[in-house]
Design an enzyme around this catalytic site. Structure first.
Site: not given
Ligand code: ATP
Ligand code: RIB
Length: 308
Positions: A218, A249
């Site tokens: 994150g 993604d």
């Molecule tokens: P999501 O399910 O929301 O797509 P995720 O839980 O799979 O995300 P995260 O670790 O939340 O993955 O985020 C993926 C990447 O996005 C992180 O490794 C970081 O590089 C970037 N990122 C996420 N949140 C932030 C933030 N608040 N500021 C800057 N970069 C961020």
């Molecule tokens: O990772 C984000 C995606 O999760 C959204 O676009 C939603 O469609 C779900 O698949």
């Protein structure tokens, strides 16, 4: 084809802006609702294509307006949709609530995505000819396993974003070159596979399952773990986050694009962190995915910050 094949889901996202995510049993009012292209497979394909990779998408949509929107969107991003099927089920949809801090909760109705149950010989040929196969877990697991094995046999790099997390069979883990997970997914995977699930050092311990592991953290960035190498941590750029939907993604697609064009894993990690930081500054999944020029500018800014 020497690019990336994404085998995965395509959804239409209905995104509700709320002050806070409702608790079970609670009703909250939304400030507005928007419709956008999404689904982990589609998001990762678009992220790879916008980052500069030749990309092909294997998946399914319904014979409905949403399906047409997905097809048109992928085509507009120059993604090969020859292998995109039309199913008798409706296009997948996601109900997303995004709060004032950019955090979200998501419910997915798979619809046509659940019909991606077999690979055609053309799918297999595309995977075998590709440099990398990129997958997630929003289509039937059986198809993910089959695609991974086809890629493994052809020495196509296999990248799995294990989201949404579920138990993974050993035959799939054994076919993976790169596993990308967030901290929750990493802990679940560890628990399911007799790896100690404590967060401290978790990425390194998951190397017992896959030779390269990336844990996205994150707003803290992402860490890279490889058998025989020290952990590499790339901190996230400091940005004002408005919507985290699709950040993971964007990260996966950009990382895959970086790797297949010859970047080192460390450089691809920095490239992916830069791309994902832009996506959280903007609303929606596909609409927030940056083009290559913007990623390069963001990555350069961070290098300057380090040298200054
Ligand atoms: P999501 O399910 O929301 O797509 P995720 O839980 O799979 O995300 P995260 O670790 O939340 O993955 O985020 C993926 C990447 O996005 C992180 O490794 C970081 O590089 C970037 N990122 C996420 N949140 C932030 C933030 N608040 N500021 C800057 N970069 C961020
Ligand atoms: O990772 C984000 C995606 O999760 C959204 O676009 C939603 O469609 C779900 O698949």
């Amino acid at each position: 084809m020497s690019g990336i094949v994404v085998v995965g889901s395509a959804n239409i996202d209905q995104v509700f802006s709320v002050d806070r995510i409702p608790s079970p049993g609670e009703t909250v009012l939304s400030h507005g609702v928007s419709t956008a292209l999404g689904g982990k497979g589609q998001n990762q394909a678009v992220a790879a294509a916008r980052a500069g990779a030749k990309t092909c998408f294997v998946g399914a949509v319904g014979a409905d307006n949403f399906g047409e929107m997905v097809r048109a969107g992928l085509t507009a991003d120059s993604i090969d949709v020859t292998q995109l099927r039309t199913s008798h089920k409706p296009t997948g949809t996601a109900l997303i609530a995004v709060d004032g801090t950019g955090e979200n909760t998501i419910i997915v109705e798979p619809g046509a995505n659940s019909e991606v149950t077999v690979l055609t010989s053309a799918d297999a040929a595309a995977i075998s000819a590709a440099s990398a196969l990129v997958m997630q877990l929003e289509i039937p697991l059986k198809t993910v396993v089959e695609a991974a094995r086809v890629a493994q046999a052809a020495e196509t790099l296999v990248i799995l974003n294990a989201a949404p997390i579920q138990e993974l069979p050993r035959v799939l883990l054994d076919a993976l070159d790169v596993l990308i997970v967030n901290e929750h997914e990493a802990a679940d995977l560890a628990r399911d596979n007799d790896v100690a699930p404590e967060l401290e050092g978790l990425g390194q311990r998951l190397l017992a399952l896959v030779p390269t592991v990336i844990v996205t953290l994150g707003s803290k960035g992402a860490s890279l773990h490889r058998v025989g190498s020290a952990e590499v941590l790339v901190p996230a750029h400091r940005v004002t986050a408005v919507d985290a939907t699709g950040a993971g993604d964007t990260f996966c697609g950009a990382f895959a694009a970086g790797v297949i064009e010859g970047m080192s894993a460390d450089d691809a990690l920095r490239f992916a962190v830069a791309a994902a930081s832009i996506s959280v500054e903007n609303h929606g999944a596909v609409p927030s995915i940056p083009l290559r020029a913007a990623i390069e500018t963001r990555a350069k800014e961070s290098r300057q910050q380090v040298t200054d």
